[in-house]
Design a protein around this motif. Structure first.
Motif, PDB file in Angstrom:
ATOM      1  N   TYR A 208      40.465 -26.121   0.738  1.00 25.55           N
ATOM      2  CA  TYR A 208      40.632 -25.750   2.151  1.00 25.55           C
ATOM      3  C   TYR A 208      41.012 -24.282   2.287  1.00 25.55           C
ATOM      4  O   TYR A 208      40.473 -23.576   3.119  1.00 25.55           O
ATOM      5  CB  TYR A 208      41.703 -26.640   2.800  1.00 25.55           C
ATOM      6  N   PHE A 209      41.948 -23.840   1.455  1.00 25.24           N
ATOM      7  CA  PHE A 209      42.343 -22.430   1.449  1.00 25.24           C
ATOM      8  C   PHE A 209      41.710 -21.759   0.232  1.00 25.24           C
ATOM      9  O   PHE A 209      41.868 -22.238  -0.894  1.00 25.24           O
ATOM     10  CB  PHE A 209      43.860 -22.286   1.398  1.00 25.24           C
ATOM     11  N   LEU A 210      41.005 -20.655   0.488  1.00 26.66           N
ATOM     12  CA  LEU A 210      40.303 -19.974  -0.595  1.00 26.66           C
ATOM     13  C   LEU A 210      40.729 -18.514  -0.714  1.00 26.66           C
ATOM     14  O   LEU A 210      41.089 -17.870   0.283  1.00 26.66           O
ATOM     15  CB  LEU A 210      38.790 -20.015  -0.347  1.00 26.66           C
ATOM     16  N   ALA A 211      40.655 -17.999  -1.939  1.00 22.05           N
ATOM     17  CA  ALA A 211      40.862 -16.575  -2.167  1.00 22.05           C
ATOM     18  C   ALA A 211      39.647 -15.836  -1.617  1.00 22.05           C
ATOM     19  O   ALA A 211      38.614 -16.452  -1.332  1.00 22.05           O
ATOM     20  CB  ALA A 211      41.035 -16.301  -3.655  1.00 22.05           C
ATOM     21  N   TYR A 212      39.742 -14.533  -1.493  1.00 19.59           N
ATOM     22  CA  TYR A 212      38.652 -13.777  -0.874  1.00 19.59           C
ATOM     23  C   TYR A 212      37.359 -13.856  -1.686  1.00 19.59           C
ATOM     24  O   TYR A 212      36.257 -13.697  -1.160  1.00 19.59           O
ATOM     25  CB  TYR A 212      39.068 -12.315  -0.661  1.00 19.59           C
ATOM     26  N   GLN A 213      37.466 -14.167  -3.022  1.00 17.72           N
ATOM     27  CA  GLN A 213      36.263 -14.270  -3.851  1.00 17.72           C
ATOM     28  C   GLN A 213      35.589 -15.637  -3.706  1.00 17.72           C
ATOM     29  O   GLN A 213      34.541 -15.891  -4.292  1.00 17.72           O
ATOM     30  CB  GLN A 213      36.582 -14.064  -5.335  1.00 17.72           C
ATOM     31  N   GLY A 214      36.209 -16.547  -2.928  1.00 21.20           N
ATOM     32  CA  GLY A 214      35.634 -17.878  -2.761  1.00 21.20           C
ATOM     33  C   GLY A 214      36.148 -18.892  -3.761  1.00 21.20           C
ATOM     34  O   GLY A 214      35.666 -20.016  -3.829  1.00 21.20           O
ATOM     35  N   LYS A 215      37.148 -18.476  -4.554  1.00 19.67           N
ATOM     36  CA  LYS A 215      37.732 -19.377  -5.548  1.00 19.67           C
ATOM     37  C   LYS A 215      39.004 -20.022  -5.009  1.00 19.67           C
ATOM     38  O   LYS A 215      39.533 -19.613  -3.984  1.00 19.67           O
ATOM     39  CB  LYS A 215      38.036 -18.608  -6.834  1.00 19.67           C
ATOM     40  N   ALA A 216      39.483 -21.049  -5.730  1.00 17.42           N
ATOM     41  CA  ALA A 216      40.691 -21.758  -5.307  1.00 17.42           C
ATOM     42  C   ALA A 216      41.888 -20.816  -5.306  1.00 17.42           C
ATOM     43  O   ALA A 216      41.992 -19.906  -6.132  1.00 17.42           O
ATOM     44  CB  ALA A 216      40.950 -22.937  -6.236  1.00 17.42           C
ATOM     45  N   LEU A 217      42.782 -21.050  -4.367  1.00 23.46           N
ATOM     46  CA  LEU A 217      44.001 -20.253  -4.264  1.00 23.46           C
ATOM     47  C   LEU A 217      45.006 -20.744  -5.309  1.00 23.46           C
ATOM     48  O   LEU A 217      45.138 -21.945  -5.541  1.00 23.46           O
ATOM     49  CB  LEU A 217      44.584 -20.418  -2.861  1.00 23.46           C
ATOM     50  N   SER A 218      45.723 -19.849  -5.925  1.00 22.76           N
ATOM     51  CA  SER A 218      46.744 -20.228  -6.903  1.00 22.76           C
ATOM     52  C   SER A 218      48.101 -20.348  -6.221  1.00 22.76           C
ATOM     53  O   SER A 218      48.316 -19.807  -5.131  1.00 22.76           O
ATOM     54  CB  SER A 218      46.830 -19.194  -8.023  1.00 22.76           C
ATOM     55  N   THR A 219      49.033 -21.042  -6.876  1.00 14.28           N
ATOM     56  CA  THR A 219      50.390 -21.159  -6.332  1.00 14.28           C
ATOM     57  C   THR A 219      51.083 -19.799  -6.320  1.00 14.28           C
ATOM     58  O   THR A 219      51.916 -19.530  -5.451  1.00 14.28           O
ATOM     59  CB  THR A 219      51.225 -22.157  -7.143  1.00 14.28           C
ATOM     60  N   VAL A 220      50.720 -18.940  -7.272  1.00 14.07           N
ATOM     61  CA  VAL A 220      51.281 -17.588  -7.316  1.00 14.07           C
ATOM     62  C   VAL A 220      50.847 -16.804  -6.081  1.00 14.07           C
ATOM     63  O   VAL A 220      51.634 -16.060  -5.482  1.00 14.07           O
ATOM     64  CB  VAL A 220      50.840 -16.850  -8.601  1.00 14.07           C
ATOM     65  N   ALA A 221      49.592 -17.001  -5.672  1.00 12.15           N
ATOM     66  CA  ALA A 221      49.079 -16.319  -4.484  1.00 12.15           C
ATOM     67  C   ALA A 221      49.827 -16.780  -3.233  1.00 12.15           C
ATOM     68  O   ALA A 221      50.117 -15.972  -2.347  1.00 12.15           O
ATOM     69  CB  ALA A 221      47.584 -16.577  -4.331  1.00 12.15           C
ATOM     70  N   VAL A 222      50.151 -18.078  -3.173  1.00 15.02           N
ATOM     71  CA  VAL A 222      50.910 -18.605  -2.039  1.00 15.02           C
ATOM     72  C   VAL A 222      52.298 -17.963  -2.005  1.00 15.02           C
ATOM     73  O   VAL A 222      52.785 -17.554  -0.946  1.00 15.02           O
ATOM     74  CB  VAL A 222      51.036 -20.146  -2.122  1.00 15.02           C
ATOM     75  N   TYR A 223      52.908 -17.877  -3.178  1.00 12.70           N
ATOM     76  CA  TYR A 223      54.232 -17.238  -3.275  1.00 12.70           C
ATOM     77  C   TYR A 223      54.158 -15.775  -2.828  1.00 12.70           C
ATOM     78  O   TYR A 223      55.003 -15.303  -2.057  1.00 12.70           O
ATOM     79  CB  TYR A 223      54.739 -17.330  -4.711  1.00 12.70           C
ATOM     80  N   ASN A 224      53.141 -15.076  -3.291  1.00 13.21           N
ATOM     81  CA  ASN A 224      53.017 -13.645  -2.980  1.00 13.21           C
ATOM     82  C   ASN A 224      52.807 -13.390  -1.492  1.00 13.21           C
ATOM     83  O   ASN A 224      53.312 -12.403  -0.942  1.00 13.21           O
ATOM     84  CB  ASN A 224      51.873 -13.034  -3.787  1.00 13.21           C
TER      85      ASN A 224
END
Length: 303
Positions: A208-224
């Motif tokens: 549902y939530f994707l990084a800008y490259q179209g890949k899955a978001l990481s938990t680190v990205a959520v933290y950041n």
């Protein structure tokens, strides 16, 4: 039985229970240290030879290395869980960890997020850029549903429906949380910009939530992104993390009148006592407000 062999069997038991990668990493690290200590420092290789004295000495080494009480207790839970499983499997008669003395963990009263801070963090992101509206939607969902960072990162498109969200929490346990109209408004905007953004780009999976490259978001990205939001609004003097939104959700739900058992289900806690810890962050003013609303004399006019 060789401790090493039993630990390997227990590892597969944990994998079969769908423990998260983070949990498995912590377990493997702890059991590797325990095995090395028992074999090299205590001369023990057989499971049946392990005593509470050996484990007490193991805990002592952790203290001598300067580990904090909370870290030692968390580590000890991993060790105790292994030996409890050994008893259940009838490899041992009793758990040697039950007689081990653990350090007392000082109670720390968390300073929770205020509604103004949460709103400001959401509003620090705009509604026009994909990454901005995505970050706003994530903060809104954490605040309004109490999801963990790993649950946010793992959400699939099919899990987010019109009025509810199917969540797979720790141990892959399934639960349902609900979408308020206020959250739905933000999600509609997010979904529209997401569709536009990936119209001519590759979307590698159905998260549902994707990084800008179209890949899955990481938990680190959520933290950041939470840290980024806190910096934008200038929050200082308190810990800000994805987990603090679960505290916020819990406190606000209790203030709104939800019972602790229902709240426990919404948070995905297997034990109500875990939920009660969240409520220790209630401020005196909030307790006063809740006490006033439930005052028998103040409610006489309603009867």
């Amino acid at each position: 039985m060789q401790i090493e062999d039993v630990l390997k069997e227990y590892e597969y038991h944990c994998l079969a229970r769908n423990f998260t990668n983070k949990t498995m990493k912590n377990k493997r690290q702890e059991y590797k240290q325990l095995l090395e200590y028992l074999q090299t420092k205590r001369g023990i290789s057989e499971l049946e030879s392990v005593t509470s004295y050996d484990l007490d000495a193991y805990i002592r080494t952790k203290r001598q290395k300067g580990l904090k009480a909370q870290s030692i207790v968390s580590m000890a839970k991993q060790v105790k869980a292994f030996f409890s499983w050994c008893v259940k499997e009838e490899y041992l008669i009793e758990n040697p960890m039950t007689k081990v003395t653990l350090p007392k963990v000082p109670k720390v009263l968390l300073t929770g997020l205020t509604t103004k801070e949460v709103v400001n963090m959401m509003e620090s992101f705009n509604n026009k850029d994909y990454l901005e509206i995505r970050n706003k939607a994530i903060i809104a969902m954490m605040a309004d549903c109490g999801l963990r960072a790993m649950e946010i990162a793992g959400l699939k498109e099919v899990d987010v429906r019109d009025t509810d969200i199917k969540v797979f929490g720790k141990g892959n346990k399934e639960r349902m949380v609900f979408i308020s109209p206020a959250l739905k408004k933000i999600l509609i905007k997010y979904e529209r910009l997401k569709k536009q953004y990936f119209k001519d780009r590759i979307q590698y999976n159905d998260n549902y939530f994707l990084a800008y490259q179209g890949k899955a978001l990481s938990t680190v990205a959520v933290y950041n992104l939470v840290i980024e939001a806190s910096k934008r609004v200038g929050i200082k003097g308190k810990r800000v993390s994805p987990h603090m939104f679960r505290h916020y959700f819990a406190v606000q739900s209790i203030m709104a009148g939800i019972d602790v058992y229902s709240l426990s289900r919404l948070l995905g806690h297997s034990n109500v006592s875990t939920t009660q810890i969240y409520l220790q962050s209630l401020q005196d003013s909030e307790l006063s407000e809740k006490a006033m609303s439930s005052s028998p004399l103040m409610n006489l006019k309603n009867s």
